[in-house]
Design a protein around this motif. Sequence first.
Motif, mmCIF file in Angstrom:
data_model
loop_
_atom_site.group_PDB
_atom_site.id
_atom_site.type_symbol
_atom_site.label_atom_id
_atom_site.label_comp_id
_atom_site.label_asym_id
_atom_site.label_seq_id
_atom_site.Cartn_x
_atom_site.Cartn_y
_atom_site.Cartn_z
ATOM 1 N N LYS A 162 2.214 15.986 6.252
ATOM 2 C CA LYS A 162 1.286 14.858 6.830
ATOM 3 C C LYS A 162 0.792 13.969 5.667
ATOM 4 O O LYS A 162 0.056 14.545 4.878
ATOM 5 C CB LYS A 162 0.150 15.427 7.569
ATOM 6 N N PRO A 163 1.049 12.610 5.773
ATOM 7 C CA PRO A 163 0.567 11.967 4.568
ATOM 8 C C PRO A 163 -1.047 11.963 4.337
ATOM 9 O O PRO A 163 -1.740 11.660 5.475
ATOM 10 C CB PRO A 163 1.192 10.447 4.639
ATOM 11 N N GLN A 164 -1.667 12.046 3.395
ATOM 12 C CA GLN A 164 -3.122 11.805 2.889
ATOM 13 C C GLN A 164 -3.276 10.753 2.502
ATOM 14 O O GLN A 164 -4.632 10.134 2.764
ATOM 15 C CB GLN A 164 -3.581 13.189 2.193
ATOM 16 N N LYS A 165 -2.608 9.831 1.869
ATOM 17 C CA LYS A 165 -2.478 8.660 1.385
ATOM 18 C C LYS A 165 -1.371 7.925 1.550
ATOM 19 O O LYS A 165 -0.237 8.095 1.070
ATOM 20 C CB LYS A 165 -3.024 8.575 -0.242
ATOM 21 N N VAL A 166 -1.433 6.841 1.958
ATOM 22 C CA VAL A 166 -0.495 5.716 2.250
ATOM 23 C C VAL A 166 -0.359 4.421 1.308
ATOM 24 O O VAL A 166 -1.410 3.794 1.382
ATOM 25 C CB VAL A 166 -0.115 5.345 3.830
ATOM 26 N N GLY A 167 0.822 4.275 0.744
ATOM 27 C CA GLY A 167 1.001 3.000 0.116
ATOM 28 C C GLY A 167 1.763 2.028 0.992
ATOM 29 O O GLY A 167 2.778 2.299 1.461
ATOM 30 N N VAL A 168 1.438 0.699 0.635
ATOM 31 C CA VAL A 168 1.948 -0.230 1.319
ATOM 32 C C VAL A 168 2.397 -1.409 0.364
ATOM 33 O O VAL A 168 1.670 -1.903 -0.415
ATOM 34 C CB VAL A 168 1.129 -1.105 2.262
ATOM 35 N N PHE A 188 3.412 -7.375 -3.576
ATOM 36 C CA PHE A 188 2.020 -6.886 -3.863
ATOM 37 C C PHE A 188 1.943 -5.490 -3.180
ATOM 38 O O PHE A 188 2.784 -5.254 -2.191
ATOM 39 C CB PHE A 188 0.785 -7.789 -3.135
ATOM 40 N N TYR A 189 1.142 -4.662 -3.618
ATOM 41 C CA TYR A 189 1.198 -3.335 -3.206
ATOM 42 C C TYR A 189 -0.468 -2.640 -3.148
ATOM 43 O O TYR A 189 -1.216 -3.145 -3.945
ATOM 44 C CB TYR A 189 1.721 -2.214 -4.325
ATOM 45 N N TYR A 190 -0.790 -1.838 -2.273
ATOM 46 C CA TYR A 190 -2.201 -1.325 -2.220
ATOM 47 C C TYR A 190 -2.118 -0.013 -1.461
ATOM 48 O O TYR A 190 -0.844 0.362 -0.824
ATOM 49 C CB TYR A 190 -3.232 -2.091 -1.277
ATOM 50 N N GLU A 191 -2.916 1.005 -1.494
ATOM 51 C CA GLU A 191 -2.934 2.279 -1.033
ATOM 52 C C GLU A 191 -4.310 2.430 -0.319
ATOM 53 O O GLU A 191 -5.222 2.086 -0.411
ATOM 54 C CB GLU A 191 -2.802 3.364 -2.154
ATOM 55 N N VAL A 192 -3.931 3.276 0.815
ATOM 56 C CA VAL A 192 -5.228 3.576 1.823
ATOM 57 C C VAL A 192 -5.134 5.254 2.058
ATOM 58 O O VAL A 192 -4.139 5.589 2.450
ATOM 59 C CB VAL A 192 -4.644 3.113 3.215
ATOM 60 N N GLN A 193 -6.278 5.574 1.919
ATOM 61 C CA GLN A 193 -6.447 7.124 2.358
ATOM 62 C C GLN A 193 -6.722 7.329 3.846
ATOM 63 O O GLN A 193 -7.677 6.776 4.410
ATOM 64 C CB GLN A 193 -7.671 7.803 1.553
ATOM 65 N N PHE A 241 6.415 1.450 3.182
ATOM 66 C CA PHE A 241 5.466 2.328 3.286
ATOM 67 C C PHE A 241 5.831 3.656 2.571
ATOM 68 O O PHE A 241 6.920 4.182 2.800
ATOM 69 C CB PHE A 241 5.195 2.603 4.817
ATOM 70 N N TYR A 242 4.940 4.201 1.791
ATOM 71 C CA TYR A 242 5.224 5.512 1.011
ATOM 72 C C TYR A 242 4.065 6.508 1.232
ATOM 73 O O TYR A 242 2.882 6.154 1.495
ATOM 74 C CB TYR A 242 5.153 5.014 -0.421
ATOM 75 N N ASP A 243 4.344 7.738 1.089
ATOM 76 C CA ASP A 243 3.368 8.575 1.089
ATOM 77 C C ASP A 243 3.128 8.913 -0.352
ATOM 78 O O ASP A 243 4.036 9.536 -1.238
ATOM 79 C CB ASP A 243 4.015 10.029 1.646
ATOM 80 N N VAL A 244 1.943 8.731 -0.664
ATOM 81 C CA VAL A 244 1.571 8.570 -2.405
ATOM 82 C C VAL A 244 1.465 9.856 -2.859
ATOM 83 O O VAL A 244 2.119 10.069 -3.971
ATOM 84 C CB VAL A 244 0.066 7.793 -2.437
#
Length: 543
Positions: A480-486, A419-424, A497-500
């Motif tokens: 600096k990441p603005q949105k992180v994917g997990v 599973f994967y989701y993104e957070v601003q 963890f990814y810098d989207v």
Amino acid sequence: MASCSSLLSEDQFQCSICLDVFTDPVSIPCGHNFCKACITKYWDNCDLCQCPMCKMTFDKRPDLYVNTFISEMAAQFRKSEPLKAAISPDLSPTKPEVSCDICTGTKLKALKSCLVCLASYCETHLEPHQRVAALKKHKLIDPVENLEDRMCQKHDKLLELFCRKDQTFVCVMCMRTDHKTHGSITLEEAYEQRKTKLGQMMAEMNQMMEERSRKVQEFKLSVETSKTDAEREIADSVHVFTALVRSIERSQAELIEVIEEKQKAAEKQAEGLIKDLEQEITELKRRSTELEQLSHTEDHLHLLQSFPSLSTPPHTKDWSEISVHSGLSVGAVRRAVSQLEETLNKEMEKLPGVKLKRIQQYAVDVTLDPDTAHPDLILSEDGKQVRDGDIEQDLPDNPERFDRRVRVVGKQGFSSGRFYYEVQVEGKTKWDLGVVRESMNRKGEIPLSLNNGYWTVWLRNGDQYEALADPRVLLSLRQKPQKVGVFVDYEKGLVSFYDVEARSHIYSFTRCTFTEKLYPHFGPGLIHGGKNSAPLIITPVTH
């Protein structure tokens, strides 16, 4: 029918540099217009490339293209000068050379024209209009030619009104007869109305030009971005294919070496077998010769004495099952190709965004669980945002609720698959994200650690990123990441963890052991006097 262009004012189509009607008018990015030759010469003589009117500065000299609309309007303005003079000649920017109608012999230049007398007067002959009371009431204007054009051809009266219905100039008698029910206004009123309308049209045109200028800049920026992306893609593809070619050459060399070694081994084996066979052949030939000789003897005693030793076959191998094998097969090539495929996949994984794009297909819908949120946290109604409210709310102390740590988990738990989701995280100076196991302790000051069931990355002090492994790992990020994917692969024991936006990898926990449900975990951090007031936002995943 008169058009609004017949009532144009020259200042609407006047270049602010040469102060004349536009010639080859061009628009620059700020929206102002100039003659092409004027603005080109202006920029040639300036150190900075800027607008002469609003002083907006441009990084590089803009491309100049003739504004067709303004060019056509300026051309219409030049053509409409005689008609404009008929409506309001005293506002005409140019004064034509008109001769006095009274002078005999050498005619002097007229100073004024009278709309009542329909004649033009020089300074001398104008004197009665300035002295005689009755003549003082006459309307004087700047000198114009063809005063008869201002007279109604039907009633021989002055054209001093404008018919709204027929959009034409009329006299007083026309309005009492043919145009009685049409409604009329004075020429001055018609002029002001048309001038106001023209101003609105020009404002709309300027707005349209500004919008299109901004669109041009947007397209140029898009092209530059596309060019940068293309250059990066080319560099990445060169890197991948260079690595692939090297891998192919290395695999080919290794395969050739294996083949050659196996061939040498086969040759050596064959040489030994051939040597053994030749020895047996020599022995068999010798025995055959002895038997041949014995078969021709007539000495009975000799034959009987020699036969026992010659009747026993010489010692030889059973060669029916013996063969020479090189050990080569299509399997060797298949293994080499398989290695090449693995190498290619590894190189492709290194390309920015390729791996992220692949795992984004496992996106899931995550919402926050209000029953787990610390009392200080404020959640949005849709369960997609969370921030620190800095005031503890009166909420039930559920077993699932965090009571010391300002955190919340998602409603959805996962016990298998990916599973994967993104957070601003834009605008924040502190946050922590990751996944937690279902049985982790939510009461008290429990540290975020692997032993306590947290697989987490956090930001502290606005620029310090750490993976909370054992020991902690300080992360060095290029931006600096603005949105992180997990991303989580339950079976593989992987949390990444990814810098989207940069489409780059931040950190991965590997070889993890999961035995229970995992829940998305969110820590927006304390508000810190408003410095960290931005919320964490669960955003839709766009591929």
